[in-house]
Design an enzyme around this catalytic site. Structure first.
Site, PDB file in Angstrom:
ATOM      1  N   ALA A  63      -2.132   1.095   0.242  1.00 42.56           N
ATOM      2  CA  ALA A  63      -3.468   0.562   0.470  1.00 42.56           C
ATOM      3  C   ALA A  63      -4.469   1.608  -0.023  1.00 42.56           C
ATOM      4  O   ALA A  63      -4.144   2.794  -0.096  1.00 42.56           O
ATOM      5  CB  ALA A  63      -3.673   0.275   1.948  1.00 42.56           C
ATOM      6  N   GLY A 108       1.508   0.557   1.678  1.00 39.77           N
ATOM      7  CA  GLY A 108       1.363  -0.871   1.377  1.00 39.77           C
ATOM      8  C   GLY A 108       2.173  -1.301   0.161  1.00 39.77           C
ATOM      9  O   GLY A 108       2.531  -2.472   0.032  1.00 39.77           O
ATOM     10  N   GLU A 111       5.618  -1.825   1.399  1.00 37.25           N
ATOM     11  CA  GLU A 111       5.548  -3.056   2.198  1.00 37.25           C
ATOM     12  C   GLU A 111       5.462  -4.295   1.299  1.00 37.25           C
ATOM     13  O   GLU A 111       6.051  -5.335   1.599  1.00 37.25           O
ATOM     14  CB  GLU A 111       4.349  -2.972   3.154  1.00 37.25           C
ATOM     15  CG  GLU A 111       4.572  -1.925   4.246  1.00 37.25           C
ATOM     16  CD  GLU A 111       3.296  -1.540   4.996  1.00 37.25           C
ATOM     17  OE1 GLU A 111       2.268  -1.302   4.321  1.00 37.25           O
ATOM     18  OE2 GLU A 111       3.332  -1.478   6.228  1.00 37.25           O
ATOM     19  N   GLU A 131       2.187   6.780   6.169  1.00 33.67           N
ATOM     20  CA  GLU A 131       0.990   6.531   6.987  1.00 33.67           C
ATOM     21  C   GLU A 131       0.746   7.551   8.086  1.00 33.67           C
ATOM     22  O   GLU A 131      -0.393   7.924   8.352  1.00 33.67           O
ATOM     23  CB  GLU A 131       1.053   5.115   7.601  1.00 33.67           C
ATOM     24  CG  GLU A 131       0.778   3.994   6.616  1.00 33.67           C
ATOM     25  CD  GLU A 131       2.017   3.540   5.868  1.00 33.67           C
ATOM     26  OE1 GLU A 131       3.055   4.225   5.933  1.00 33.67           O
ATOM     27  OE2 GLU A 131       1.935   2.491   5.203  1.00 33.67           O
TER      28      GLU A 131
HETATM   29  N1  DAK Z   1      -5.539   4.789  -2.583  1.00 36.49           N
HETATM   30  C1  DAK Z   1      -6.563   5.035  -3.415  1.00 36.49           C
HETATM   31  N2  DAK Z   1      -6.441   5.704  -4.565  1.00 36.49           N
HETATM   32  C2  DAK Z   1      -5.227   6.156  -4.896  1.00 36.49           C
HETATM   33  C3  DAK Z   1      -4.095   5.938  -4.076  1.00 36.49           C
HETATM   34  C4  DAK Z   1      -4.279   5.207  -2.869  1.00 36.49           C
HETATM   35  N3  DAK Z   1      -3.288   4.896  -2.056  1.00 36.49           N
HETATM   36  N4  DAK Z   1      -3.033   6.508  -4.668  1.00 36.49           N
HETATM   37  C5  DAK Z   1      -3.480   7.061  -5.814  1.00 36.49           C
HETATM   38  N5  DAK Z   1      -4.801   6.852  -5.954  1.00 36.49           N
HETATM   39  C6  DAK Z   1      -5.647   7.282  -7.047  1.00 36.49           C
HETATM   40  C7  DAK Z   1      -5.967   8.766  -6.947  1.00 36.49           C
HETATM   41  O1  DAK Z   1      -7.040   8.982  -6.065  1.00 36.49           O
HETATM   42  C8  DAK Z   1      -6.320   9.091  -8.379  1.00 36.49           C
HETATM   43  O2  DAK Z   1      -7.637   8.651  -8.621  1.00 36.49           O
HETATM   44  P1  DAK Z   1      -8.674   9.544  -9.493  1.00 36.49           P
HETATM   45  O3  DAK Z   1      -8.742  10.853  -8.778  1.00 36.49           O
HETATM   46  O4  DAK Z   1      -8.024   9.676 -10.857  1.00 36.49           O
HETATM   47  O5  DAK Z   1      -9.943   8.751  -9.494  1.00 36.49           O
HETATM   48  C9  DAK Z   1      -5.373   8.202  -9.180  1.00 36.49           C
HETATM   49  O6  DAK Z   1      -4.961   7.162  -8.291  1.00 36.49           O
HETATM   50  C10 DAK Z   1      -4.134   8.940  -9.656  1.00 36.49           C
HETATM   51  O7  DAK Z   1      -3.526   9.533  -8.520  1.00 36.49           O
HETATM   52  P2  DAK Z   1      -3.141  11.096  -8.473  1.00 36.49           P
HETATM   53  O8  DAK Z   1      -4.036  11.895  -9.346  1.00 36.49           O
HETATM   54  O9  DAK Z   1      -3.052  11.468  -7.040  1.00 36.49           O
HETATM   55  O10 DAK Z   1      -1.710  11.059  -9.128  1.00 36.49           O
HETATM   56  P3  DAK Z   1      -0.497  12.069  -8.857  1.00 36.49           P
HETATM   57  O11 DAK Z   1       0.531  11.767  -9.889  1.00 36.49           O
HETATM   58  O12 DAK Z   1      -0.982  13.474  -8.749  1.00 36.49           O
HETATM   59  O13 DAK Z   1       0.074  11.664  -7.419  1.00 36.49           O
HETATM   60  C11 DAK Z   1       0.806  10.110  -5.737  1.00 36.49           C
HETATM   61  C12 DAK Z   1       0.676  10.395  -7.250  1.00 36.49           C
HETATM   62  C13 DAK Z   1       1.301   8.667  -5.558  1.00 36.49           C
HETATM   63  C14 DAK Z   1       1.874  11.065  -5.140  1.00 36.49           C
HETATM   64  C15 DAK Z   1      -0.545  10.353  -5.038  1.00 36.49           C
HETATM   65  O14 DAK Z   1      -1.546   9.601  -5.741  1.00 36.49           O
HETATM   66  C16 DAK Z   1      -0.563   9.923  -3.615  1.00 36.49           C
HETATM   67  O15 DAK Z   1      -0.026  10.594  -2.732  1.00 36.49           O
HETATM   68  N6  DAK Z   1      -1.202   8.768  -3.352  1.00 36.49           N
HETATM   69  C17 DAK Z   1      -1.351   8.255  -2.013  1.00 36.49           C
HETATM   70  C18 DAK Z   1      -0.049   7.667  -1.542  1.00 36.49           C
HETATM   71  C19 DAK Z   1      -0.148   7.185  -0.125  1.00 36.49           C
HETATM   72  O16 DAK Z   1      -0.329   7.976   0.817  1.00 36.49           O
HETATM   73  N7  DAK Z   1      -0.022   5.886   0.006  1.00 36.49           N
HETATM   74  C20 DAK Z   1      -0.050   5.277   1.312  1.00 36.49           C
HETATM   75  C21 DAK Z   1      -1.442   4.842   1.596  1.00 36.49           C
HETATM   76  S1  DAK Z   1      -1.582   4.366   3.266  1.00 36.49           S
HETATM   77  C22 DAK Z   1      -3.269  -1.030   7.940  1.00 36.49           C
HETATM   78  C23 DAK Z   1      -3.284  -1.638   6.721  1.00 36.49           C
HETATM   79  C24 DAK Z   1      -2.673  -1.064   5.657  1.00 36.49           C
HETATM   80  C25 DAK Z   1      -2.057   0.140   5.786  1.00 36.49           C
HETATM   81  C26 DAK Z   1      -2.038   0.742   6.997  1.00 36.49           C
HETATM   82  C27 DAK Z   1      -2.632   0.169   8.099  1.00 36.49           C
HETATM   83  N8  DAK Z   1      -3.896  -1.689   9.066  1.00 36.49           N
HETATM   84  C28 DAK Z   1      -5.231  -2.139   8.857  1.00 36.49           C
HETATM   85  C29 DAK Z   1      -3.388  -1.473  10.388  1.00 36.49           C
HETATM   86  C30 DAK Z   1      -1.486   0.751   4.627  1.00 36.49           C
HETATM   87  C31 DAK Z   1      -1.575   2.082   4.490  1.00 36.49           C
HETATM   88  C32 DAK Z   1      -1.201   2.721   3.254  1.00 36.49           C
HETATM   89  O17 DAK Z   1      -0.721   2.154   2.308  1.00 36.49           O
END
Ligand code: DAK
Length: 258
Positions: A63, A108, A111, A131
């Protein structure tokens, strides 16, 4: 440019989350478009759907963290409901679905892949539910679907530690059904989809419903679910013509979906 694209190849649909500059992260616009695209699929002509992510790096990296960061409790619940409703729509889509996981499938994204019937991964795929490292719980069904797919111990280990796993470990724990070199993933997904599309569509759809509905109830009720769906196949032309072909020792005609 659409954030969610749908391409039709014969009887197979290919749905692509198309936001590669943010690693296909799911903001509310992506989720709303996903909802509309799912509604637009004619399940009488499309016989299998492949879900994938644009670019070389990510399936879906979760997400959208930037968008989520400022949510209030009420907005968080609304965002969770939006995602849950769409993911459930995907999970219960009458036709089979294959996630072609071509890179990061985090939060997400993991998921989303778990809302599909089958997961095929590239060797570069990475799965995880990070998360708790962001101060939240999985919100799009991760606590429920991961435990059902890999067992409670493995799901709890992954979710509590927020540890990402690579494709071989995902294969070993049953999260994915096969792993391919990145450049072969889509061809393999399309091959599987075409094979599914070549089988009797009403029977395939009945199998999906029987497995999905039957696994939610106890065995006595589950076998009744199967019996009813099994019986319904005997009202179809496809059953009659395929069985007649077998009895007459000839190849059956293409299935007509009736
Ligand atoms: N959200 C927004 N932007 C993201 C993103 C994300 N999840 N993942 C990557 N990006 C963006 C980065 O900010 C970056 O943008 P710019 O800086 O270029 O503008 C671009 O994508 C490239 O990412 P990186 O530069 O970070 O690329 P790397 O190769 O260095 O790293 C990575 C790749 C996948 C390891 C890293 O981007 C990363 O850790 N991303 C976040 C992964 C993550 O934590 N995903 C889980 C998100 S939490 C709920 C509803 C939904 C959810 C929970 C609760 N309720 C309402 C109860 C869901 C939660 C989630 O999914």
């Amino acid at each position: 440019m659409a954030l969610v694209e749908l391409e039709l190849k014969d009887q197979v649909g290919i749905l692509t989350i198309n936001r590669p500059e943010a690693l296909n992260a799911l903001n509310d616009q992506v989720i709303s478009e996903l909802d509309k695209v799912l509604d637009s699929i004619d399940v009488n002509t499309v016989r299998c759907l492949i879900v994938t992510g644009a670019g070389q790096k990510a399936f879906v990296a979760g997400a959208d963290i930037a968008q989520m960061s400022g949510l209030t409790k009420a907005e968080g619940e609304a965002f969770g409901k939006l995602g849950n409703d769409v993911f459930r729509k995907l999970e219960t889509l009458p036709i089979p679905t294959i996630a072609a996981v071509n890179g990061f499938a985090l939060g997400g994204g993991c998921e989303l892949s778990m809302s599909c019937d089958i997961r095929l991964a590239s060797e570069t795929a990475v799965f995880g539910q990070p998360e708790v490292g962001l101060g939240i719980t999985p919100g799009f069904g991760g606590t429920q679907r991961l435990a059902r797919l890999v067992g409670m111990g493995k799901a709890k280990e992954m979710i509590y530690t927020a540890r990402n796993i690579k494709a071989p470990e995902a294969l070993a724990c049953g999260l994915v059904q096969a792993v391919y070199p990145a450049e072969e993933l889509m061809a393999e997904a399309e091959k599987m989809a075409a094979r599914i599309a070549g089988n009797a569509p009403i029977a395939v759809r009945a199998c999906k419903k029987a497995i999905n509905d039957g696994t939610q109830v106890d065995m006595d009720k589950a076998i009744v679910v199967e019996e009813k769906l099994f019986g319904s196949c005997f009202e179809t032309k496809d059953q009659r013509s395929a069985m007649a072909a077998f009895v007459e020792k000839r190849k059956h005609d293409p299935f007509e979906n009736c």
